[in-house]
Structure formats: structure tokens, C-alpha cells
Motif scaffolding. Structure first.
Motif, PDB file in Angstrom:
ATOM      1  N   PRO A 112       0.810  -1.181  -0.206  1.00  0.00           N
ATOM      2  CA  PRO A 112       0.047   0.156   0.163  1.00  0.00           C
ATOM      3  C   PRO A 112       0.840   1.091   0.101  1.00  0.00           C
ATOM      4  CG  PRO A 112      -0.941  -1.716   1.499  1.00  0.00           C
ATOM      5  CD  PRO A 112       0.457  -2.064   1.090  1.00  0.00           C
ATOM      6  N   VAL A 116       0.989   4.097  -3.094  1.00  0.00           N
ATOM      7  CA  VAL A 116       0.634   5.585  -3.071  1.00  0.00           C
ATOM      8  C   VAL A 116       1.787   6.308  -3.362  1.00  0.00           C
ATOM      9  CG1 VAL A 116       0.275   7.293  -1.405  1.00  0.00           C
ATOM     10  CG2 VAL A 116      -1.144   5.188  -1.385  1.00  0.00           C
ATOM     11  N   VAL A 135      -2.397   5.599   5.448  1.00  0.00           N
ATOM     12  CA  VAL A 135      -1.646   4.464   4.269  1.00  0.00           C
ATOM     13  C   VAL A 135      -0.427   3.702   5.147  1.00  0.00           C
ATOM     14  CG1 VAL A 135      -0.228   3.993   2.395  1.00  0.00           C
ATOM     15  CG2 VAL A 135      -2.517   5.621   2.256  1.00  0.00           C
TER      16      VAL A 135
END
Length: 224
Positions: A112, A116, A135
């Protein structure tokens, strides 16, 4: 037809609900896939069997339901094949060397935050500090499962196999972010996203069944 249906509900409350349901179903399917690959069977052969099944379904859809991919999409599909082959090879190597409950959270926890970062570079997306924090907490929470499971197992972090497995898991997580970003870019280049998805799985699905068959054959010859 499918694309027209999706576009007809875009921006509606129904679309938001449907997207949430599909995301949850996707997460469940992914958990089942990961469990099947890290089973009592060889991870290469397990992944080969899964990919063979998906390949056949996607090929039938591509040949008989959806249009052929545009010529300019073919190089992108080659990139799909190369990136996913590398990712799945790293994953299989990690599963061979480490416990699933230790390796899997590292791979999925790394993804993740890396996704991003890559999305902000590739698509110029801007994220607020709170979003970055969210995140980071998500990635840290998933990876913490690896620490908990590692402490609860009769396995040492100093084990050469475990350290190698964790390194491979980290690389797997980075490659998950790479293919997520690349696939998101690739589908934007196609006139019909469902056509891209079908041929995406065709391009991605043929190699691991072949690798699994070759490994099985080599092992059978060695046992003679």
C-alpha cells in the motif's frame, strides 16, 4: 455493452455501493488465492493451476465476447506479462522459504505505501498528510502481523531461509505496487477496459502453467 452499463451508472449511489461490494469480493477472492498457493502443494504448481484456469476463462471471453485489443495495447500487454511474471516468481520463491503467516503480511504490508508513492509519481496525484498517515498505519498494521506470527513460531529470524524469505517478501511487495500502478495506467490506454482486462489475463496466465509443468517434469526425471 459492459462498458456502456458501467458508464450508465457512473457517479450514482448504486455505483458506489457496487464498487464497495466488488472490492470486498475481490479481497475475499485474493485471500483464497493466496491460501491456495501456500498450501501443501508446491507453490509454483499451485499458481500454475490457478493461472491455467484464469487463462482459459479470459481467452474464451476475449475470443467470443469482447473485441480484440487495439494494436497499440499489445506492447502494454507485454509489459503486463513481464511485470507479473517477475512478481509471481518472487512470491513463489518467498513462499518456498518462509512461513505463509510471516511472509504474506510483509509482502502485502509493503504494497500500500509503495503504491501510493508510485501513484503520486506516475499520475501526479496529491495526498494530504492525513492520507499518508492512514496508508502508513495500514501498511504498518499489516506488517505487524508478521512480527506477531514470527514470535509465535518455532523459527528464528536469524535463520538463513527466513531472512531470505523476508527479503523476497519485501521485493514482492514492491512489485505488487509496480504492477498495480502499471495496470492502472495500462487500462487507461484502452478504449474498452473490459477488453484490456480479458487480454490482460490471457497475457499473464500462460507462463506459470508452463513453468509448473516443466518443474514437475524435471522433478519426475530426477526421481527416476
Amino acid at each position: 455493452m459492459l462498458t456502456d452499463l458501467v458508464l450508465s451508472v457512473e457517479g450514482t449511489e448504486f455505483a458506489a455501493t457496487l464498487a464497495l461490494i466488488l472490492a470486498l469480493c475481490s479481497a475475499l477472492a485474493h485471500a483464497v488465492l493466496g491460501t491456495l498457493q501456500k498450501s501443501r502443494y508446491d507453490p509454483w504448481e499451485a499458481r500454475g493451476a490457478i493461472d491455467a484456469f484464469v487463462f482459459v476463462m479470459a481467452l474464451m471471453a476475449g475470443l467470443f465476447i469482447l473485441p480484440w485489443p487495439e494494436p497499440e495495447i499489445l506492447p502494454i500487454l507485454f509489459g503486463v506479462w513481464a511485470i507479473h511474471l517477475f512478481y509471481k516468481s518472487l512470491q513463489a520463491l518467498a513462499y518456498e522459504r518462509g512461513a505463509f503467516t510471516v511472509v504474506y503480511p510483509v509482502a502485502r504490508g509493503t504494497a500500500p505505501i509503495c503504491t501510493v508513492i508510485f501513484a503520486s509519481i506516475a499520475f501526479g496525484e496529491h495526498f494530504e498528510p492525513g492520507q499518508w498517515l492512514g496508508v502508513a498505519m495500514l501498511s504498518g498494521g499489516i506488517m505487524s502481523l508478521s512480527v506477531v506470527n514470527l514470535r509465535g513460531r518455532a523459527v528464528s529470524l536469524q535463520s538463513e531461509t527466513m531472512l531470505t524469505a523476508l527479503g523476497l517478501a519485501l521485493l514482492t511487495g514492491v512489485m505488487i505496487a509496480v504492477y498495480t500502478t502499471y495496470d492502472a495506467w495500462g487500462i487507461r490506454q484502452s478504449a474498452d477496459p473490459f477488453t484490456f482486462i480479458a487480454w490482460f489475463f490471457v497475457a499473464d496466465g500462460w507462463s506459470f502453467p508452463l513453468i509448473a509443468w516443466l518443474r514437475r517434469r524435471r522433478r519426475a526425471e530426477a526421481d527416476r
